[in-house]
Design an enzyme around this catalytic site. Structure first.
Site, mmCIF file in Angstrom:
data_model
loop_
_atom_site.group_PDB
_atom_site.id
_atom_site.type_symbol
_atom_site.label_atom_id
_atom_site.label_comp_id
_atom_site.label_asym_id
_atom_site.label_seq_id
_atom_site.Cartn_x
_atom_site.Cartn_y
_atom_site.Cartn_z
ATOM 1 C CG HIS A 22 -1.831 1.176 1.307
ATOM 2 N ND1 HIS A 22 -3.096 1.164 0.781
ATOM 3 C CD2 HIS A 22 -1.652 2.417 1.839
ATOM 4 C CE1 HIS A 22 -3.667 2.337 0.985
ATOM 5 N NE2 HIS A 22 -2.809 3.111 1.630
ATOM 6 C CD GLU A 23 1.569 3.608 3.639
ATOM 7 O OE1 GLU A 23 1.831 4.682 3.060
ATOM 8 O OE2 GLU A 23 0.508 3.414 4.252
#
Length: 455
Positions: A22-23
């Site tokens: 996600h990051e």
């Protein structure tokens, strides 16, 4: 490895992969947009391990509180920015670029799910055929006339090959349909159509297992209690059991099928049982002490013996589903889209009260599912990872301040009013969003604890 530690590691791996993916989506989009990234953190709070890497000296950190992560970018709203780097500040970017950077996190979760499904569909997986067992009495399945040994060919006209495909289609149809037609092949090789009432799923608020509510059971063949093989260093080997032994009774209770044997053994973890066996035409008594194995938080008995002729039965009950790369990609896209929209619909109906909030799960339940899927095999674990990745992507796109969807909402307002949302409005929104998420997490933890004590 102890049961608790096994589940903890399985959960940590899932969480770590999802947070990093996600990051990393945010990070890649920020670099593409020319924004300087100051820190990439897995977890929140005090950094435990840090290392600077890359042209901009980005700090890569592993923090103390692991439930999440963040990408910190150069931004005038957080600290003073040197004049020669103003063009690399996040807040100086056009609104379209800011939207891309924010949306890239959830998008990365969807891409991960697509890749996982694609790989699984290409590799192939062995699953149960959709063969029905005897339905639960007074259930919708019994009322529909479903019978033991019937093979489900189609659900509402859509072909199914596996039990999980049938389950998924029934869940989808139960959202908006009161009933569904099942096309079946009965043991006499006749194709019949039965109409199954689905309304009980919605009436229950989607609590519990939907197939159990419908009275659907997986077909279990009646196998004779004859041992086919004995595992090395197992309770069965220690007791002297051999391949070919027929179990006649246990502690005086007649054993008529392999299912009877499994039932007695599972209920007798750590206890000494007297087996009466038939070997080479002669009766013989043996003492067997099933080993205790943790399963879903409870100890169950295992002796380490397999049923005879399981291979032939396996061919009848199992099917290997595999697709060519192009077909697998199409199916992966459809699978990800269907599960994303289903998750969104369920969240919406939870808000309106049509779906019980007791369906909400927290870290404890997710860790339990992670451990269970890991024990079942790599393919089950990867499917679980894909499903949680989809859920994380959908959750982050909700228009709640503090989530990615909340920021996207601010940017849409900015486009409409042709000016940024005021700092005060964003501050109030962040407080509301944080309060909502804390309440949501508290409720999820409550559900987790309730499941632990209620079973």
């Amino acid at each position: 490895m102890s049961g608790f530690l096994y589940y903890l590691v399985a959960f940590a791996v899932v969480l770590g992969i999802l947070v990093v993916v996600h990051e990393f989506g945010h990070y890649v989009a920020a670099r593409w947009a020319g924004v300087k990234v100051l820190r990439f953190s897995v977890g929140f709070g005090r950094p435990l391990v840090t290392r600077r890497w890359g042209r901009d000296g980005t700090e890569w950190a592993l923090a103390a509180f692991p439930l999440g992560g963040y990408v910190k970018m150069l931004d005038e709203r957080e600290a003073e920015v040197a004049p020669d780097e103003l063009h690399r500040s996040f807040n100086r970017q056009p609104v379209a670029r800011r939207m891309v950077i924010v949306a890239a996190g959830p998008a990365a979760n969807f891409v991960l799910a697509i890749l996982l499904y694609w790989g699984l569909f290409c590799y192939g997986s062995e699953e149960f055929r959709p063969i029905l067992g005897t339905p639960v009495l007074s259930s919708p399945a019994a009322a529909a006339g479903l019978d033991n040994g019937e093979l489900v060919l189609r659900v509402a006209g859509e072909k199914v090959q596996t039990w999980q495909e049938m389950r998924w289609l029934l869940l989808q149809k139960a959202v908006d349909h009161d009933a569904v037609d099942l096309e079946l092949l009965n043991p006499r090789q006749e194709v019949v159509v039965r109409r199954l009432d689905l309304s009980v799923v919605r009436q229950s608020g989607w609590e519990g297992d939907a197939l159990e509510r419908l009275g659907l059971r997986l077909y279990r063949p009646r196998l004779p209690p004859i041992i086919g093989s004995v595992s090395a260093r197992s309770a069965a080997e220690a007791a002297g059991l051999r391949a070919g032994d027929e179990i006649l009774d246990i502690d005086g209770e007649p054993i008529e099928s392999w299912a009877d044997l499994v039932r007695v053994v599972r209920q007798s973890a750590g206890q000494t049982l007297h087996f009466e066996v038939l070997r080479d035409g002669l009766r013989q008594g043996l003492s067997v002490q099933p080993s205790a194995v943790e399963e879903q938080g409870k100890d169950v008995g295992r002796i380490g013996a397999a049923v005879r002729d399981a291979g032939q039965t396996r061919e009848q009950l199992m099917v290997t589903v595999r697709y060519d790369p192009l077909s697998a990609l199409g199916k992966a896209l459809v699978e990800t889209w269907d599960k994303s929209t289903f998750t969104l619909v369920m969240i919406g109906r939870m808000i309106t009260g049509e779906v019980s909030w007791r369906n909400l799960s927290g870290p404890v339940t997710i860790a339990d599912y992670a451990g269970q899927s890991a024990k079942l095999g790599v393919d089950y674990y990867l499917k679980f990872l894909a499903l949680v990745s989809i859920s994380l992507g959908v959750l982050n796109l909700l228009p709640i301040p503090i989530l990615d969807g909340g920021h996207l909402l601010y940017y849409l307002v900015e486009i409409i009013k042709r000016g940024p949302v005021s700092e005060r409005t964003m501050e109030i929104g962040q407080q509301i969003g944080l309060t909502f998420l804390i309440m949501l997490m508290a409720f999820a933890f409550y559900n987790d604890i309730n499941r632990l004590f209620s079973g």
